[in-house]
Write an enzyme that holds these catalytic residues in place. Structure first.
Site, mmCIF file in Angstrom:
data_model
loop_
_atom_site.group_PDB
_atom_site.id
_atom_site.type_symbol
_atom_site.label_atom_id
_atom_site.label_comp_id
_atom_site.label_asym_id
_atom_site.label_seq_id
_atom_site.Cartn_x
_atom_site.Cartn_y
_atom_site.Cartn_z
ATOM 1 N N ARG A 1 -19.831 -46.732 -17.273
ATOM 2 C CA ARG A 1 -20.718 -45.461 -16.086
ATOM 3 C C ARG A 1 -21.814 -46.461 -16.555
ATOM 4 O O ARG A 1 -23.265 -46.436 -15.817
ATOM 5 C CB ARG A 1 -20.984 -44.332 -16.546
ATOM 6 C CG ARG A 1 -19.487 -43.923 -16.357
ATOM 7 C CD ARG A 1 -19.198 -42.590 -16.649
ATOM 8 N NE ARG A 1 -20.356 -40.783 -16.092
ATOM 9 C CZ ARG A 1 -21.045 -41.165 -16.253
ATOM 10 N NH1 ARG A 1 -21.604 -40.593 -18.208
ATOM 11 N NH2 ARG A 1 -22.486 -39.844 -16.085
ATOM 12 N N SER B 1 -0.263 -6.793 -9.440
ATOM 13 C CA SER B 1 0.974 -7.367 -10.028
ATOM 14 C C SER B 1 1.905 -7.319 -10.054
ATOM 15 O O SER B 1 2.478 -5.936 -10.722
ATOM 16 C CB SER B 1 0.627 -8.600 -11.325
ATOM 17 O OG SER B 1 1.351 -9.491 -11.093
ATOM 18 N N GLY B 2 2.960 -7.553 -8.979
ATOM 19 C CA GLY B 2 4.952 -7.493 -9.425
ATOM 20 C C GLY B 2 5.247 -7.146 -7.871
ATOM 21 O O GLY B 2 6.010 -6.531 -8.139
ATOM 22 N N GLY C 1 0.759 -1.173 -0.556
ATOM 23 C CA GLY C 1 -0.173 -0.131 -0.283
ATOM 24 C C GLY C 1 0.894 1.849 0.147
ATOM 25 O O GLY C 1 0.452 2.175 -0.786
ATOM 26 N N HIS D 1 -3.579 -15.378 -13.286
ATOM 27 C CA HIS D 1 -2.249 -14.750 -13.409
ATOM 28 C C HIS D 1 -1.530 -15.689 -12.434
ATOM 29 O O HIS D 1 -0.424 -16.793 -13.063
ATOM 30 C CB HIS D 1 -2.394 -13.326 -12.817
ATOM 31 C CG HIS D 1 -1.420 -13.177 -13.065
ATOM 32 N ND1 HIS D 1 -0.183 -13.340 -11.832
ATOM 33 C CD2 HIS D 1 -0.165 -12.438 -13.623
ATOM 34 C CE1 HIS D 1 0.425 -12.305 -11.939
ATOM 35 N NE2 HIS D 1 1.324 -11.848 -13.040
ATOM 36 N N ASN D 2 -1.959 -15.775 -11.320
ATOM 37 C CA ASN D 2 -1.591 -16.078 -10.191
ATOM 38 C C ASN D 2 -0.924 -17.768 -9.921
ATOM 39 O O ASN D 2 -0.249 -18.789 -10.093
ATOM 40 C CB ASN D 2 -2.166 -16.473 -8.523
ATOM 41 C CG ASN D 2 -1.801 -14.734 -8.615
ATOM 42 O OD1 ASN D 2 -1.149 -13.799 -9.184
ATOM 43 N ND2 ASN D 2 -1.239 -14.447 -6.830
ATOM 44 N N GLN E 1 -5.020 -7.199 3.611
ATOM 45 C CA GLN E 1 -6.008 -8.292 3.451
ATOM 46 C C GLN E 1 -6.500 -9.128 3.562
ATOM 47 O O GLN E 1 -7.997 -8.617 3.735
ATOM 48 C CB GLN E 1 -5.041 -8.784 5.801
ATOM 49 C CG GLN E 1 -4.939 -10.829 5.268
ATOM 50 C CD GLN E 1 -3.983 -11.472 5.175
ATOM 51 O OE1 GLN E 1 -2.410 -9.916 5.060
ATOM 52 N NE2 GLN E 1 -3.628 -11.949 4.334
ATOM 53 N N LYS F 1 -0.468 -18.689 -0.241
ATOM 54 C CA LYS F 1 -0.810 -17.903 0.505
ATOM 55 C C LYS F 1 -2.781 -18.242 -0.327
ATOM 56 O O LYS F 1 -3.636 -18.321 0.254
ATOM 57 C CB LYS F 1 -1.204 -16.735 -0.419
ATOM 58 C CG LYS F 1 0.469 -15.732 0.628
ATOM 59 C CD LYS F 1 -0.376 -14.599 0.877
ATOM 60 C CE LYS F 1 1.603 -13.935 1.546
ATOM 61 N NZ LYS F 1 2.015 -13.067 0.394
ATOM 62 N N LYS G 1 -6.716 -11.835 -12.455
ATOM 63 C CA LYS G 1 -5.391 -11.710 -11.773
ATOM 64 C C LYS G 1 -5.647 -13.356 -10.822
ATOM 65 O O LYS G 1 -3.850 -13.459 -10.904
ATOM 66 C CB LYS G 1 -5.837 -10.944 -10.391
ATOM 67 C CG LYS G 1 -4.621 -11.069 -8.910
ATOM 68 C CD LYS G 1 -3.030 -10.511 -9.834
ATOM 69 C CE LYS G 1 -1.810 -10.379 -9.059
ATOM 70 N NZ LYS G 1 -1.413 -11.240 -7.786
ATOM 71 N N GLU H 1 1.391 -18.480 -12.901
ATOM 72 C CA GLU H 1 2.816 -18.283 -11.951
ATOM 73 C C GLU H 1 3.285 -19.321 -11.238
ATOM 74 O O GLU H 1 4.379 -19.988 -10.788
ATOM 75 C CB GLU H 1 2.070 -17.201 -11.224
ATOM 76 C CG GLU H 1 3.731 -16.323 -10.864
ATOM 77 C CD GLU H 1 2.826 -15.501 -8.930
ATOM 78 O OE1 GLU H 1 2.719 -14.476 -9.251
ATOM 79 O OE2 GLU H 1 2.663 -16.135 -7.982
HETATM 80 C C1 6PG Z 1 1.880 -10.810 -8.095
HETATM 81 C C2 6PG Z 1 2.052 -12.221 -6.695
HETATM 82 C C3 6PG Z 1 1.166 -12.032 -5.399
HETATM 83 C C4 6PG Z 1 1.027 -13.009 -4.677
HETATM 84 C C5 6PG Z 1 2.185 -13.188 -3.544
HETATM 85 C C6 6PG Z 1 2.383 -14.919 -3.054
HETATM 86 O O1 6PG Z 1 1.083 -10.890 -8.848
HETATM 87 O O2 6PG Z 1 2.326 -10.309 -7.341
HETATM 88 O O3 6PG Z 1 0.855 -13.631 -7.678
HETATM 89 O O4 6PG Z 1 -0.046 -11.161 -6.082
HETATM 90 O O5 6PG Z 1 0.282 -12.939 -3.920
HETATM 91 O O6 6PG Z 1 3.441 -13.281 -4.431
HETATM 92 O O7 6PG Z 1 1.775 -15.463 -3.631
HETATM 93 P P1 6PG Z 1 1.475 -17.617 -2.826
HETATM 94 O O8 6PG Z 1 2.018 -16.991 -1.873
HETATM 95 O O9 6PG Z 1 0.285 -17.759 -3.071
HETATM 96 O O10 6PG Z 1 2.664 -17.872 -3.536
#
Ligand code: 6PG
Length: 484
Positions: free
Chosen positions: A454, A133-134, A19, A190-191, A80, A265, A187, A194
């Site tokens: 089935r 993100s970033g 933030g 995206h994760n 959070q 997370k 998003k 990731e």
């Molecule tokens: C982003 C990341 C971020 C992510 C943390 C932890 O786009 O900046 O994806 O949002 O929440 O890096 O992610 P995990 O704990 O799920 O690995």
């Protein structure tokens, strides 16, 4: 409450590092920024440490914060995800007027965002769930931003977000994704991508370390080399940095002192759960989430290490595999598996967009993900081109360019999965992605047998390849086929 002589174009609630950095980014880009944190010590710290970044209006109460905002008021919540977000939304909504905008910049679950957007709309307020993100660096110097919510709110919000987002080829890495939860959904995926990206990098590392016998420093050099080609990306770049790092305390490679249990997370889990409900096989993302879970199954692993029989294992030299050729094969297997994960992620976004009526444009995502975000990568340009060629392409893998890439990659990919299996090294995403790829291109799948099973135990019927209709065999009778 006296109105301050200068009003803020944007406000940030929640001044932990993300933030604070986002507030600083807005201030550095010439905006007056109202800032508020429940514990004022964080607000004080921001002003004392970074007050010179630009114009801040610190507020010690929500009322002061609201009074500091120009209309329509725009407040970004950076707390959070979960109950804390709901609490702040209520505080803001109770103090705001119709037309004002609340932006949730956390990793909220998109279904919560859909609910919140409807609640706020009933009060005349705009609610924007925005994926940001970033990480901390991105928040300060240029994230990728994925705002959902009403298109109308983007008219006033867009220019502000575009002024702080990362920029690639002169294009800001932000755009209006679609209504209500579209931004947080995208998003989330995206994760998920990731997670898959990080897992395939991990599998490549595992093979170079334990099959090719390379040191972390040597592998770091390999990743640096790979980062100058098709795999050019943020995650490959930082992997080389992590593998180069030496632990100050022991003098060992840092990688060897880190406990091999991955945290999460939750956004990767959410992606897979949503994909299951949408019926989209995100096998790469799913295996990556399960790999993290398995890595954390400490007691099971302790019980298994050294006791579960490995069977007859080989080594690269016993298999007569040339190390340099193996390294190149691993690079290709990594690239192919990464491609499958992205193709699956985009399939999920398409399915989510259809399910919720969001009309998400995949070209937008390929464009804004080129910079700022964690999965930023050179090959997103190619994904953008693929969707320019055909926005309705059945799968990214069927785009002519990527089909050509797969032709170059698939033999290496197979060799690596076979080799890893013979060496007893786990490659859950490499191997499941190859099976996904082979399933996709198979003329006949064993699902025909599943339909037969089935029908046998549940009379669930089956379709025939040679005529329309649903059919059932009278298994417990004369086994004649009837049309259901
Ligand atoms: C982003 C990341 C971020 C992510 C943390 C932890 O786009 O900046 O994806 O949002 O929440 O890096 O992610 P995990 O704990 O799920 O690995």
């Amino acid at each position: 409450m006296s109105t301050p002589e200068k009003l803020a174009q944007i406000g940030v609630v929640g001044l932990a590092v993300m933030g604070s950095n986002l507030a600083r980014n807005f201030a550095r880009n010439g905006h007056t920024v109202a800032v508020y944190n429940r514990s004022t010590s964080r607000t004080d710290a921001l002003i004392s440490d970074f007050g010179n970044d630009g114009d801040f209006i610190p507020a010690s109460t929500i009322e002061e914060f609201i009074a500091a905002l120009e209309r329509p008021r725009r407040a970004i919540i950076m707390v959070q995800a979960g109950p804390a977000t709901d609490a702040v939304i209520t505080q803001l909504a109770d103090a705001m007027d119709p037309g004002d905008i609340i932006i949730d910049g956390g990793n909220a679950l998109y279904t919560d965002t859909i609910r919140r957007e409807a609640e706020m709309a009933s009060r005349g307020l705009h609610f924007v769930g925005a994926g940001i993100s970033g990480g901390e660096e991105g928040a300060l110097n240029g994230p990728a931003i994925m705002p959902g919510g009403p298109a109308e709110s983007y008219e006033s919000l867009g220019p502000l977000l575009e002024s702080v987002a990362a920029v690639v080829d002169g294009v800001p890495c932000v755009t209006h994704i679609g209504p209500d939860g579209a931004g947080h959904f995208v998003k989330m995926v995206h994760n998920g991508i990731e997670y898959a990206d990080m897992q395939v990098i991990g599998e490549a590392y595992q093979l170079l370390r334990y099959a090719a016998g390379m040191t972390p420093a040597e592998i770091a050099e390999v990743f640096r080399e790979w980062n100058s080609g098709d795999l050019d990306s943020y995650l490959i770049e930082i992997t080389a940095e992590v593998l180069s790092q030496v632990d100050a305390e022991t003098g060992q490679p840092l990688i060897d002192v880190i406990v091999d249990a991955a945290g999460q997370k939750g956004t990767g889990r959410w992606t897979v759960k949503a994909a299951l409900d949408l019926g989209i096989p995100v096998t790469g993302i799913g295996e990556a989430v399960f790999a993290r879970a398995l890595s954390g199954a400490t007691s099971q692993r302790l019980a298994a290490v050294g006791t579960l029989p490995a069977g007859q294992l080989s080594t690269l030299s016993e298999l007569g595999v040339d190390r340099a050729e193996f390294v190149e094969d691993v690079r290709r297997a990594l690239y192919a598996s990464k491609l499958v994960a992205y193709a699956q992620g985009f399939d999920q976004i398409k399915a989510g967009s259809q399910e919720y009526g969001w009309n998400v444009d995949p070209r937008d995502l390929a464009t804004i993900w080129r910079g700022g975000c964690i999965i930023r990568a050179k090959f997103l340009d190619r994904i953008r081109e693929a969707y320019d060629t055909n926005p309705e392409v059945e799968s990214l893998l069927l785009d002519p360019y990527f089909k050509g890439e797969m032709a170059d990659l698939v033999d290496s990919w197979r060799r690596v999965v076979i080799c890893a299996t013979q060496l007893g090294l786990p490659v859950p995403v490499f191997s499941s992605s190859l099976s996904y790829y082979d399933s996709l291109r198979s003329e006949r799948l064993p699902a025909a047998l599943i339909q037969g099973q089935r029908d046998f135990f549940g009379a669930h019927t089956y379709r025939r390849v040679d005529k329309e209709g649903s059919f059932h065999i009278q298994w417990s009778g004369d086994r004649t086929e009837i049309e259901a």
